[in-house]
Motif scaffolding. Structure first.
Motif: not given
Length: 78
Positions: A15-40
């Protein structure tokens, strides 16, 4: 938005991959990681980092209304 009790992790990342825009994971420290990245998704599926193969809770940010609707539909309907 906070999402919880994700039992089908592979479907969640589809579902995340099918999204058109950016989808980010917010870490406990407040960092934002791109969930559409293939690494995560590879890290998540390659290791059992979540108890019982489920994601108990995540905070994610989606910027497009259509993407938010997709993610909400997944959370409601699975």
């Amino acid at each position: 938005m906070k999402v919880s009790n994700i039992k089908d992790i592979e479907k969640f990342f589809e579902v995340v991959d099918s999204c058109e825009g950016r989808v980010e994971l917010v870490t406990g420290e407040g960092d934002r990681l791109n969930l559409k990245s293939k690494i995560i998704p590879v890290c998540v599926s390659g290791q059992n980092i979540f108890s019982g193969g489920e994601i108990p809770e995540l905070e994610i940010v989606a910027y497009e209304k259509e993407d938010i609707d997709k993610l909400m539909s997944f959370m409601i309907n699975g």
